[in-house]
Write a protein that holds these residues in place. Structure first.
Motif, short mmCIF file in Angstrom:
data_model
loop_
_atom_site.label_atom_id
_atom_site.label_comp_id
_atom_site.label_asym_id
_atom_site.label_seq_id
_atom_site.Cartn_x
_atom_site.Cartn_y
_atom_site.Cartn_z
N GLY A 185 33.51 41.20 46.84
CA GLY A 185 34.54 40.50 46.56
C GLY A 185 34.45 38.98 47.11
O GLY A 185 34.69 38.03 46.11
N PHE A 186 33.60 38.94 47.97
CA PHE A 186 33.31 37.67 48.48
C PHE A 186 32.24 36.95 47.37
O PHE A 186 32.36 35.71 47.07
CB PHE A 186 32.60 37.42 49.88
N PHE A 187 31.24 37.82 47.17
CA PHE A 187 30.45 37.29 45.86
C PHE A 187 30.86 36.80 44.69
O PHE A 187 30.67 35.85 44.16
CB PHE A 187 29.37 38.45 45.73
N HIS A 188 31.98 37.57 44.26
CA HIS A 188 32.95 37.21 43.26
C HIS A 188 33.41 35.96 43.27
O HIS A 188 33.39 35.05 42.30
CB HIS A 188 33.77 38.49 42.84
N GLY A 189 34.13 35.77 44.49
CA GLY A 189 34.86 34.48 44.69
C GLY A 189 33.82 33.41 44.72
O GLY A 189 34.24 32.24 44.20
N ALA A 190 32.66 33.43 45.43
CA ALA A 190 31.82 32.50 45.43
C ALA A 190 31.21 32.00 43.97
O ALA A 190 31.05 30.92 43.68
CB ALA A 190 30.49 32.88 46.30
N ALA A 191 31.16 33.20 43.10
CA ALA A 191 30.88 32.77 41.73
C ALA A 191 31.93 31.92 41.08
O ALA A 191 31.36 31.19 40.45
CB ALA A 191 30.36 34.17 41.19
N ILE A 247 43.09 36.68 38.16
CA ILE A 247 41.72 36.55 38.63
C ILE A 247 40.72 37.01 37.64
O ILE A 247 39.80 36.09 37.59
CB ILE A 247 41.74 37.32 39.91
N VAL A 248 40.62 37.91 37.03
CA VAL A 248 39.94 38.28 36.14
C VAL A 248 39.93 37.36 34.93
O VAL A 248 38.65 36.87 34.53
CB VAL A 248 40.05 40.02 35.49
N ARG A 249 40.96 36.93 34.42
CA ARG A 249 41.15 35.91 33.37
C ARG A 249 40.52 34.52 33.87
O ARG A 249 39.64 34.17 33.13
CB ARG A 249 42.76 35.94 33.00
N ALA A 250 40.82 34.19 34.87
CA ALA A 250 40.22 32.98 35.22
C ALA A 250 38.87 32.99 35.37
O ALA A 250 38.12 32.14 35.12
CB ALA A 250 40.67 32.58 36.73
N VAL A 256 32.38 34.13 34.72
CA VAL A 256 31.98 34.71 35.79
C VAL A 256 32.50 36.16 35.07
O VAL A 256 33.49 36.54 34.86
CB VAL A 256 32.76 34.48 36.91
N GLY A 257 31.48 37.09 35.50
CA GLY A 257 31.73 38.48 35.26
C GLY A 257 32.95 39.04 35.98
O GLY A 257 33.02 38.76 37.00
N ALA A 258 33.42 40.05 35.29
CA ALA A 258 34.55 40.71 36.28
C ALA A 258 34.40 42.19 36.82
O ALA A 258 35.18 42.55 37.15
CB ALA A 258 35.95 40.86 35.28
N GLY A 259 33.01 42.43 36.64
CA GLY A 259 32.67 43.59 37.13
C GLY A 259 32.96 44.32 38.45
O GLY A 259 33.34 45.38 38.76
#
Length: 291
Positions: A185-191, A247-250, A256-259
């Protein structure tokens, strides 16, 4: 209970973790015998006072307590199968990382050979062995755990979680599941914020306090899970769905991938489809346990 300062211990496997354990045991006053397939890995430990065994059989017959810290369970069997007769009557503590099923299988193997077995799940890295905060879960023979707990405590805080040999691995992997999901989750946010020129370091300064604060809600979430009462008069799953969808849409808008979030999104959608949209977010636990 065994004296905390004079128990002979053998450590099999001198990778980073095994070497750290052996070094810590020596520092705590335990005479240690060490063995590794590559003998020169024992050199520094011998200089610190350890005895190097030239064979695995010599190693296991040197101590009543044998700690195996090898690459995987196949390695454990490869090393110990030929010396099982010599291990009979001794205590084997296996801290090699594996699954609960592998631990239970090895406990059966040990029982068949007259070996007392403890499985260990480590919440530690080599640098933290012997330091506050390092922890190891143990499961299997309760009497052996009580007898050698002072020795095991020298390595890390010891937590006995039951006589089912697979319980330690289960606890270890469950906690790692939470850790990896949090980091992802942190990596997703950082991306996401990187697309606005924000460095991961800058984002970490924001995410650390936020995630720490959020862990305060874990006891309340756990209470709802244990009770099965998911009623709420605040943020329900419909609210959570709108947030996760946004979040996914943004993220997609920022390319940014939503995986990372898609599995959570699917579980929320399934729970809402089953009529639980007015219940609290912890309701998705039911979707995980009953997919």
């Amino acid at each position: 209970m065994t004296d905390a300062h004079d128990t002979q211990v053998t450590v099999l496997g001198l990778g980073a973790m095994g070497a750290a354990m052996a070094r810590t045991l020596l520092a705590a006053g335990h005479p240690a015998t060490v063995w590794n397939r590559t003998p020169h890995r024992a050199d520094d430990l011998v200089a610190a006072g350890a005895r190097a065994a030239d064979t695995a059989e010599h190693a296991v017959t040197s101590s009543p307590l044998v700690i195996a810290c090898l690459f995987d369970y196949d390695s454990v069997y490869e090393v110990l199968d030929p010396v099982a007769r010599s291990l009979s009557g001794r205590v084997l503590v296996n801290v090699t990382t594996g699954s609960p099923a592998q631990a239970r299988e090895m406990a059966g193997w040990a029982h068949d050979h007259g070996i007392t077995y403890l499985d260990g799940g480590m919440l530690a890295v080599p640098e933290t062995i012997g330091q506050p905060g390092a922890a190891i879960f143990y499961s299997g023979a309760p009497a052996a755990f009580e007898q050698y707990r002072p020795v095991l405590d020298a390595v890390a805080d010891s937590h006995y979680v039951g006589d089912d040999a697979g319980a330690a691995a289960l606890h270890d992997l469950a906690l790692l599941a939470g850790m990896y999901a949090m980091f992802a989750g942190f990596f997703h946010g950082a991306a996401m914020v990187s697309t606005a020129g924000v460095s991961a370091k800058e984002f970490a300064a924001l995410a650390g306090p936020w995630l720490t604060a959020m862990t305060a809600s874990l006891p309340d979430l756990a209470e709802s899970i244990d009770s099965g009462d998911y009623t709420t008069d605040v943020q329900d799953l419909e609210f959570t769905k709108s947030a996760v969808d946004l979040i996914v849409r943004a993220g997609r808008d920022q390319h940014v991938g939503a995986g990372v979030l898609e599995p959570v999104q699917r579980i929320i959608d399934a729970q809402i489809a089953d009529g639980h949209g007015d219940e609290v977010f912890s309701r998705i636990y039911e979707g995980i346990t009953h997919p």
